[in-house]
Design an enzyme around this catalytic site. Structure first.
Site, PDB file in Angstrom:
ATOM      1  N   GLU A   1       6.846   4.246   6.519  1.00  0.00           N
ATOM      2  CA  GLU A   1       6.973   2.867   6.068  1.00  0.00           C
ATOM      3  C   GLU A   1       8.244   2.236   6.627  1.00  0.00           C
ATOM      4  O   GLU A   1       9.332   2.443   6.080  1.00  0.00           O
ATOM      5  CB  GLU A   1       7.031   2.817   4.530  1.00  0.00           C
ATOM      6  CG  GLU A   1       5.788   3.360   3.850  1.00  0.00           C
ATOM      7  CD  GLU A   1       5.597   2.763   2.462  1.00  0.00           C
ATOM      8  OE1 GLU A   1       4.504   2.256   2.211  1.00  0.00           O
ATOM      9  OE2 GLU A   1       6.541   2.778   1.654  1.00  0.00           O
TER      10      GLU A   1
ATOM     11  N   ASN B   1       0.090   1.882  -3.877  1.00  0.00           N
ATOM     12  CA  ASN B   1       1.338   2.015  -4.629  1.00  0.00           C
ATOM     13  C   ASN B   1       1.517   0.727  -5.419  1.00  0.00           C
ATOM     14  O   ASN B   1       1.873  -0.300  -4.847  1.00  0.00           O
ATOM     15  CB  ASN B   1       2.505   2.237  -3.656  1.00  0.00           C
ATOM     16  CG  ASN B   1       3.847   2.238  -4.374  1.00  0.00           C
ATOM     17  OD1 ASN B   1       3.912   2.240  -5.604  1.00  0.00           O
ATOM     18  ND2 ASN B   1       4.930   2.233  -3.609  1.00  0.00           N
ATOM     19  N   TRP B   2       1.252   0.808  -6.710  1.00  0.00           N
ATOM     20  CA  TRP B   2       1.309  -0.408  -7.539  1.00  0.00           C
ATOM     21  C   TRP B   2       2.751  -0.853  -7.801  1.00  0.00           C
ATOM     22  O   TRP B   2       2.979  -1.929  -8.319  1.00  0.00           O
ATOM     23  CB  TRP B   2       0.606  -0.161  -8.876  1.00  0.00           C
ATOM     24  CG  TRP B   2      -0.880  -0.014  -8.794  1.00  0.00           C
ATOM     25  CD1 TRP B   2      -1.653   0.070  -7.656  1.00  0.00           C
ATOM     26  CD2 TRP B   2      -1.793   0.050  -9.906  1.00  0.00           C
ATOM     27  NE1 TRP B   2      -2.979   0.183  -8.001  1.00  0.00           N
ATOM     28  CE2 TRP B   2      -3.098   0.177  -9.376  1.00  0.00           C
ATOM     29  CE3 TRP B   2      -1.627   0.018 -11.293  1.00  0.00           C
ATOM     30  CZ2 TRP B   2      -4.233   0.267 -10.193  1.00  0.00           C
ATOM     31  CZ3 TRP B   2      -2.755   0.117 -12.105  1.00  0.00           C
ATOM     32  CH2 TRP B   2      -4.040   0.231 -11.555  1.00  0.00           C
ATOM     33  N   LYS B   3       3.719   0.000  -7.506  1.00  0.00           N
ATOM     34  CA  LYS B   3       5.128  -0.290  -7.805  1.00  0.00           C
ATOM     35  C   LYS B   3       5.261  -0.678  -9.289  1.00  0.00           C
ATOM     36  O   LYS B   3       4.503  -0.157 -10.109  1.00  0.00           O
ATOM     37  CB  LYS B   3       5.660  -1.361  -6.851  1.00  0.00           C
ATOM     38  CG  LYS B   3       5.380  -0.964  -5.378  1.00  0.00           C
ATOM     39  CD  LYS B   3       6.106  -1.770  -4.372  1.00  0.00           C
ATOM     40  CE  LYS B   3       5.761  -1.257  -2.968  1.00  0.00           C
ATOM     41  NZ  LYS B   3       6.465  -1.949  -1.909  1.00  0.00           N
TER      42      LYS B   3
ATOM     43  N   GLY C   1       6.438  -5.526   2.088  1.00  0.00           N
ATOM     44  CA  GLY C   1       6.448  -6.734   1.268  1.00  0.00           C
ATOM     45  C   GLY C   1       6.858  -7.989   2.022  1.00  0.00           C
ATOM     46  O   GLY C   1       7.125  -9.021   1.416  1.00  0.00           O
TER      47      GLY C   1
ATOM     48  N   SER D   1       2.915  -3.948   4.521  1.00  0.00           N
ATOM     49  CA  SER D   1       2.071  -5.128   4.712  1.00  0.00           C
ATOM     50  C   SER D   1       0.715  -4.794   5.318  1.00  0.00           C
ATOM     51  O   SER D   1       0.158  -5.559   6.098  1.00  0.00           O
ATOM     52  CB  SER D   1       2.806  -6.185   5.555  1.00  0.00           C
ATOM     53  OG  SER D   1       3.993  -6.589   4.904  1.00  0.00           O
TER      54      SER D   1
ATOM     55  N   HIS E   1      10.309   6.951  -1.719  1.00  0.00           N
ATOM     56  CA  HIS E   1       9.993   5.588  -1.251  1.00  0.00           C
ATOM     57  C   HIS E   1      11.294   4.858  -0.918  1.00  0.00           C
ATOM     58  O   HIS E   1      12.318   5.060  -1.581  1.00  0.00           O
ATOM     59  CB  HIS E   1       9.219   4.839  -2.334  1.00  0.00           C
ATOM     60  CG  HIS E   1       8.636   3.554  -1.833  1.00  0.00           C
ATOM     61  ND1 HIS E   1       9.388   2.414  -1.714  1.00  0.00           N
ATOM     62  CD2 HIS E   1       7.392   3.248  -1.379  1.00  0.00           C
ATOM     63  CE1 HIS E   1       8.617   1.447  -1.215  1.00  0.00           C
ATOM     64  NE2 HIS E   1       7.403   1.934  -1.007  1.00  0.00           N
TER      65      HIS E   1
ATOM     66  N   GLU F   1      12.289   2.006  -1.555  1.00  0.00           N
ATOM     67  CA  GLU F   1      12.872   1.262  -2.678  1.00  0.00           C
ATOM     68  C   GLU F   1      13.694   2.188  -3.571  1.00  0.00           C
ATOM     69  O   GLU F   1      14.703   1.778  -4.155  1.00  0.00           O
ATOM     70  CB  GLU F   1      11.756   0.547  -3.464  1.00  0.00           C
ATOM     71  CG  GLU F   1      11.242  -0.662  -2.694  1.00  0.00           C
ATOM     72  CD  GLU F   1       9.777  -0.969  -2.918  1.00  0.00           C
ATOM     73  OE1 GLU F   1       9.197  -0.509  -3.911  1.00  0.00           O
ATOM     74  OE2 GLU F   1       9.201  -1.693  -2.075  1.00  0.00           O
TER      75      GLU F   1
ATOM     76  N   GLY G   1       0.930  -1.553  -0.742  1.00  0.00           N
ATOM     77  CA  GLY G   1       1.632  -2.139  -1.887  1.00  0.00           C
ATOM     78  C   GLY G   1       0.869  -3.335  -2.413  1.00  0.00           C
ATOM     79  O   GLY G   1      -0.110  -3.205  -3.144  1.00  0.00           O
ATOM     80  N   GLY G   2       1.294  -4.520  -2.004  1.00  0.00           N
ATOM     81  CA  GLY G   2       0.736  -5.777  -2.520  1.00  0.00           C
ATOM     82  C   GLY G   2      -0.788  -5.819  -2.544  1.00  0.00           C
ATOM     83  O   GLY G   2      -1.383  -6.235  -3.546  1.00  0.00           O
TER      84      GLY G   2
HETATM   85  P1  13P Z   1       3.440  -3.742   0.906  1.00  0.00           P
HETATM   86  O1  13P Z   1       2.040  -3.299   1.264  1.00  0.00           O
HETATM   87  O2  13P Z   1       3.483  -4.690  -0.242  1.00  0.00           O
HETATM   88  O3  13P Z   1       4.184  -4.212   2.110  1.00  0.00           O
HETATM   89  O4  13P Z   1       4.197  -2.426   0.386  1.00  0.00           O
HETATM   90  C1  13P Z   1       4.152  -1.285   1.157  1.00  0.00           C
HETATM   91  C2  13P Z   1       4.748  -0.169   0.370  1.00  0.00           C
HETATM   92  O5  13P Z   1       5.934  -0.118   0.143  1.00  0.00           O
HETATM   93  C3  13P Z   1       3.834   0.847  -0.150  1.00  0.00           C
HETATM   94  O6  13P Z   1       4.553   1.926  -0.651  1.00  0.00           O
END
Ligand code: 13P
Length: 249
Positions: free
Chosen positions: A167, A10-12, A173, A213, A95, A97, A234-235
């Protein structure tokens, strides 16, 4: 029946089209021999390019959201039909967020998931508790309520094809991963909810990812747990080498 693992990035809100091009070109050879399904979910503006670049590879493309209407006066939204016509195969739905910052509710998550399925797009439905909820002992309740609401009105055969991502919000994050036992236990609870709603066959077929993470250092241990069928990254999905290492846990 063994569930095929699925690792999704997930590149956000990261990566301009030119940056996306570089990342995807670097990623293609690194994951070509992956033993799991590989998905990347770039921002909307990168999707046409991402679909084109990954044609004929083992990387599938997902969107980060999808609207429930087919078309109409919904400024700023993208429909499942539009995504499908582009060649997008997955869409992240609900998600945390989006729930936290953009007013996403259990009801809209359900509507988005239904629309995606109807258009032939596989939803990756996100559920997860906050830190306060975990500390209050409400984790099981929260995730099973979110799961029930998200899957309302969907038939068992369709449920078998979709993906759920567990999640925990406190792990996103933050560098603070859920322990493999915590992740496994909560995912088991999500699977039990699905069994309760549908049947054992359905629950055993659904692929449930862990997200929060997840990185090259902890992917193998998480993926070794019996309930964990993949990761939503994510990251660590923003660097080709790191994402490839997770894919090849
Ligand atoms: P991180 O891997 O950066 O913690 O993000 C997880 C995430 O929200 C994937 O959708």
């Amino acid at each position: 029946m063994a569930r095929r693992p699925i690792i999704a990035g997930n590149w956000k809100m990261n990566m301009t089209p030119s940056e996306a091009e570089g990342l995807i070109k670097a990623l293609i050879p690194l994951v070509a021999d992956a033993a799991c399904d590989v998905v990347i979910c770039p921002p909307f503006v990168d999707l046409p390019l991402a679909v084109t670049l990954t044609q004929g590879t083992n990387i599938a493309i997902g969107a980060q959201n999808v609207h429930w209407a087919e078309k109409g006066a919904f400024t700023g939204e993208i429909s499942a039909t539009m995504l499908k016509s582009l060649g997008v195969q997955y869409a992240i739905v609900g998600h945390s967020e989006r729930r936290q910052y953009f007013g996403e509710t259990d009801e809209t998550v359900n509507k988005r998931a239904c629309a995606a399925l109807q258009a032939g797009i596989t939803p990756i439905i996100c559920v997860g508790e906050s830190l306060a909820q975990r500390e209050a002992g409400e984790t099981e309740n929260i995730v099973s309520n979110q799961t029930e609401a998200a899957l309302a009105g969907i038939g068992a055969e369709e449920v078998k094809t979709l993906v759920i991502a567990y999640e925990p919000i406190w792990a996103i994050g933050t560098g603070k991963t859920a322990t493999k036992e915590q992740a496994n236990e909560t995912i088991g609870c999500i699977r039990a909810t699905i069994e309760h709603m549908f049947c054992r066959d359905t629950a055993q077929a659904v692929r449930i990812q862990y997200g929060g993470s997840m990185n090259p250092g902890n992917a193998a241990a998480l993926m070794a747990m019996p309930e964990i069928d993949g990761g939503l990254i994510g990251g660590a999905s923003l660097k080709a080498e790191d994402f490839a290492k997770v894919v090849k846990y």
